[in-house]
Scaffold this active site. Structure first.
Site, PDB file in Angstrom:
ATOM      1  N   GLY A 104       0.842  -1.189   0.000  1.00 53.00           N
ATOM      2  CA  GLY A 104       0.000   0.000   0.000  1.00 53.00           C
ATOM      3  C   GLY A 104       0.875   1.236   0.000  1.00 53.00           C
ATOM      4  O   GLY A 104       0.977   1.957  -0.992  1.00 53.00           O
ATOM      5  N   GLN A 292     -13.172  22.433  30.257  1.00 56.67           N
ATOM      6  CA  GLN A 292     -12.543  23.482  29.444  1.00 56.67           C
ATOM      7  C   GLN A 292     -11.204  22.998  28.895  1.00 56.67           C
ATOM      8  O   GLN A 292     -10.875  23.225  27.734  1.00 56.67           O
ATOM      9  CB  GLN A 292     -12.342  24.743  30.288  1.00 56.67           C
ATOM     10  CG  GLN A 292     -13.657  25.380  30.686  1.00 56.67           C
ATOM     11  CD  GLN A 292     -13.497  26.517  31.675  1.00 56.67           C
ATOM     12  OE1 GLN A 292     -12.385  26.891  32.049  1.00 56.67           O
ATOM     13  NE2 GLN A 292     -14.617  27.062  32.123  1.00 56.67           N
ATOM     14  N   GLU A 391      -4.920   8.285   0.906  1.00 49.46           N
ATOM     15  CA  GLU A 391      -4.108   9.366   0.308  1.00 49.46           C
ATOM     16  C   GLU A 391      -2.759   9.445   1.018  1.00 49.46           C
ATOM     17  O   GLU A 391      -2.196  10.522   1.193  1.00 49.46           O
ATOM     18  CB  GLU A 391      -4.832  10.717   0.385  1.00 49.46           C
ATOM     19  CG  GLU A 391      -5.987  10.865  -0.570  1.00 49.46           C
ATOM     20  CD  GLU A 391      -5.579  11.082  -2.017  1.00 49.46           C
ATOM     21  OE1 GLU A 391      -4.440  11.508  -2.267  1.00 49.46           O
ATOM     22  OE2 GLU A 391      -6.405  10.790  -2.894  1.00 49.46           O
TER      23      GLU A 391
END
Ligand SMILES: Cc1cc2nc3c(=O)[nH]c(=O)nc-3n(C[C@H](O)[C@H](O)[C@H](O)COP(=O)(O)OP(=O)(O)OC[C@H]3O[C@@H](n4cnc5c(N)ncnc54)[C@H](O)[C@@H]3O)c2cc1C
Length: 528
Positions: A104, A292, A391
Site C-alpha cells: 500500500g 474546558q 491518500e
C-alpha cells in the site's frame, strides 16, 4: 440524523444505492469544466460542500469523477477527451486503483503489469498472483464502470515503471464486469458505508493502446516506448495537481469535521448541567475546569486549522496556476511542487490526527448521549477515521516532509523560499543564529504573545533539524545504509520535526490572515 449517517433500518445495499442516487442528482447541479481547463478551486469547493452534506457522496464523486477527470487532464491527452466528457455527463463512473494486497504505502513495489502487445496494439493487463490484487478501491465493489489503474508498464520486456491507464471494468448499461476481470466487493467497513470499496484481479485483460495516459510516456507506432513529455515543467505541474489535490481536499474535509465535533460538544456543554454549587445552582459542564481543558484546545485548533485550510487551498490553487502559466523557471516549479508536497504531507497528517482525537474527546465530553447515533459523533468518527490512512498513511507521509527538510538543510542551493507556499521556512537560512539565541522573556504576557510562540517554534524546528541531521549522519556512518539510518531516526527526531513543521505551517497561515488587533484582544481575553 444527518444524511451521511447510515440508518440501521437501511441495509448496506440500500444505503449504497441511496448514495449512488445522490451522486446522480448532483450531476444535474454540477457545471462540468472544459477539458484541460479544470477548475481546481471549483472542484475543491464542490467537494467541501458535499462532504458537509454527506461524506459518502463527496468521496464517491471525488474518486469517481473529479480525481479521474483531473488525472485525464494532467496525465492524459486529447485522445482521452471522450472519457472526460462521459464522466462529467454521468455516463461512466471511475475509481482510482493503486493499492494492492501486498503493498500500500510502498507504491514502487506494486506488481500489476500492463504489457504491450505490438501485434494487436493493445496492453495486456495481468495480476501476478493474489498478493497483487488491487484492494480497497472506492467505487470498485459494485458501481464503477472504469478504473484509473496504476500498473507497471512493460514494452519489449523492459519495465518503464508505474503509469496510469483507463481500464473499462463493467458495461455501463448492465454493470456486468467484462471477461478477464475478476472483481468483487470488500464487504462491510467500519464507516463510509455508502462507498463500495472493492478488489480486482486481471487475467490477460486487453485494453487499446490509446488507454495509456500518455503525457508522461507513450508507445509509438513502431511499438517502442518513448517519453512524449517534451515540457518537463508541465510534467511537474501535472504531478502537483494529481498528487496534491486529494490531500488538499482531505485537509478541508477534516477541518469541517473538527468544526462539527467541537460545535456539538461545546453547545452540549453549555446547556447540560451536572452537580450543584453551594447555592444549589446546577453547574453547566462548560464551567468545569477539566471540561474546558478537554474542549478548548480543540476549539482553538478549529479556528487555526479552518483558517489554514482556507488559506492553503487558495495558495495551492495559485501554485497550480503558476505552474501552468509558464512564468516560472523549470527549477522554480520543481521546488514549488516539492514545497507544496512537503507542507501537505505533514499538515494532512497533523490535521487528520487532531480531528480524529477531537472527535473521540467530544464524544466522551457529551457523556452517554454522545454515544447515541443521533448525536452524530459515532458516524463522524468512523467516517473520518480512514483519512489518516488513505491518500498516504500519516506516519509514512510525515517522513516525506522530514526528508525534504533534511535535503534543504544539507543543500542550501536547493532552497527557494519565494516559491514555497506562504514563504515558509525562510528562517532556516539563519539556523545557527537562531539556535544561539537565548530567551529574554520575563513575564507571562510576553511568553504568550504570538511573536514569542513563533520564535520558539522557529528555534525548535532549527534544533530538531540540526539534531536529526546529526543523528542521521552518525547512523549512516555506523550502518552504511541510508534506509536503516532513516528508520532509526524517526522517533524523537524526524517524526517530531515534521509534526512541528505542520504546527508552524498551520499557525503561520492563521496569523497571516488574522489582524493583529484581533489577536491582541484574544490573548488579553483568554490569556492567564
Ligand atoms: C476507507 C479506505 C478507502 C481507500 N480507498 C482507496 C482507493 O480508492 N484506491 C486505492 O488505491 N487505495 C485506497 N485505500 C488504500 C489506502 O490508500 C492504503 O490503505 C494506504 O495507502 C496504506 O497502505 P496499507 O493499507 O497497505 O498500509 P501499510 O503500508 O501496510 O501500512 C500499515 C502500517 O504500517 C506503517 N508503515 C508502513 N511503512 C512504514 C515505514 N516505512 N515506516 C514506518 N511505518 C510504516 C504505516 O504507518 C501503517 O500504520 C483506501 C483505504 C481505506 C481504509
Amino acid at each position: 440524523m444527518g444524511s451521511s449517517e447510515r440508518s440501521t433500518l437501511l441495509s448496506l445495499e440500500e444505503y449504497r444505492s441511496k448514495s449512488s442516487f445522490d451522486v446522480k442528482q448532483m450531476f444535474e447541479e454540477m457545471e462540468p469544466p472544459e477539458y484541460f481547463e479544470i477548475k481546481t478551486k471549483y472542484l475543491l469547493i464542490v467537494n467541501e460542500a458535499l462532504e458537509i452534506y454527506n461524506a459518502n457522496v463527496s468521496i464517491k464523486i471525488a474518486l469517481g469523477v473529479a480525481l479521474f477527470a483531473n488525472a485525464l487532464n494532467c496525465l492524459g491527452s486529447e485522445r482521452h477527451k471522450k472519457f472526460y466528457t462521459d464522466v462529467w455527463e454521468g455516463k461512466i463512473l471511475s475509481c482510482l486503483a493503486i493499492t494492492e494486497l501486498e503493498h500500500g504505502s510502498d507504491t514502487k513495489r506494486l506488481k500489476t503489469i500492463a504489457r504491450y502487445d505490438a501485434l494487436t496494439k493493445e496492453f495486456v493487463i495481468n495480476t501476478p498472483g493474489i498478493c497483487a490484487a488491487k484492494v480497497w478501491v472506492g467505487n470498485l465493489g459494485k458501481q464503477c464502470t472504469h478504473a484509473l489503474l496504476f500498473a507497471q508498464l512493460e514494452v519489449n520486456g523492459v519495465s518503464h515503471g508505474l503509469h496510469g491507464f483507463v481500464v473499462p471494468i463493467r458495461d455501463p448499461q448492465t454493470l456486468q464486469p467484462y471477461l478477464g476481470i475478476n472483481v468483487g466487493d470488500l464487504g462491510e467497513k467500519s464507516g463510509l458505508h455508502g462507498i463500495d470499496n472493492g478488489w480486482v484481479m486481471f487475467d490477460n485483460y486487453r485494453i487499446p493502446k490509446e488507454n495509456l495516459l500518455n503525457r508522461v510516456g507513450d508507445v509509438n507506432e513502431e511499438g517502442e516506448y518513448e517519453t512524449s513529455f517534451t515540457d518537463p515543467q508541465k510534467l511537474l505541474g501535472a504531478s502537483l495537481e494529481i498528487l496534491s489535490a486529494g490531500r488538499v481536499g482531505i485537509v478541508n474535509e477534516s477541518s469541517n469535521n473538527l468544526l462539527r465535533a467541537v460545535i456539538i460538544a461545546v453547545r452540549y456543554a453549555a446547556q447540560r448541567r451536572q452537580f450543584c454549587d453551594s447555592k444549589g445552582i446546577e453547574t453547566p459542564l462548560l464551567e468545569y475546569q477539566t471540561h474546558q481543558y478537554r474542549l478548548f484546545p480543540y476549539l482553538a485548533a478549529t479556528y487555526v486549522i479552518k483558517n489554514f485550510s482556507n488559506e492553503f487551498s487558495d495558495r495551492y490553487v495559485d501554485c497550480v496556476a503558476a505552474s501552468r502559466e509558464g512564468s516560472l523557471e523549470m527549477k522554480q516549479v520543481s521546488r514549488m511542487v516539492s514545497g507544496v508536497h512537503a507542507v501537505l504531507c505533514c499538515t494532512k497528517a497533523v490535521i487528520t490526527w487532531t480531528t480524529q482525537r477531537a472527535i473521540q474527546e467530544t464524544r466522551e465530553a457529551c457523556g452517554g448521549h454522545g454515544y447515541h447515533k443521533a448525536a452524530g459523533l459515532g458516524d463522524l468518527r468512523n467516517n473520518h477515521d480512514p483519512r489518516v490512512t488513505f491518500e498516504g498513511d500519516n506516519t509514512v507521509l510525515v517522513q516525506q516532509t522530514s526528508n525534504w527538510l533534511l535535503k534543504l538543510y544539507n543543500d542550501p542551493d536547493e532552497r527557494d523560499f519565494t516559491v514555497y507556499p506562504l514563504s515558509m521556512f525562510k528562517f532556516i537560512d539563519q539556523l545557527d543564529a537562531i539556535l544561539s539565541k537565548k530567551s529574554d522573556v520575563t513575564n507571562v504576557e510576553t511568553l504568550c504573545s504570538v511573536s514569542t510562540i513563533m520564535t520558539m517554534y522557529e528555534w525548535l524546528i532549527c534544533w530538531l533539524l540540526k539534531t536529526t541531521n546529526r543523528k542521521m549522519d552518525a547512523l549512516k556512518s555506523k550502518y552504511n545504509d541510508r534506509f536503516v539510518a532513516r528508520n532509526l531516526c524517526q522517533v524523537f527526531k524526524a517524526k517530531e520535526l515534521a509534526i512541528v513543521v505542520a504546527e508552524v505551517s498551520v499557525c503561520l497561515a492563521y496569523f497571516l490572515i488574522l489582524p493583529a488587533s484581533a489577536l491582541r484582544i484574544a490573548v488579553q481575553n483568554y490569556g492567564p
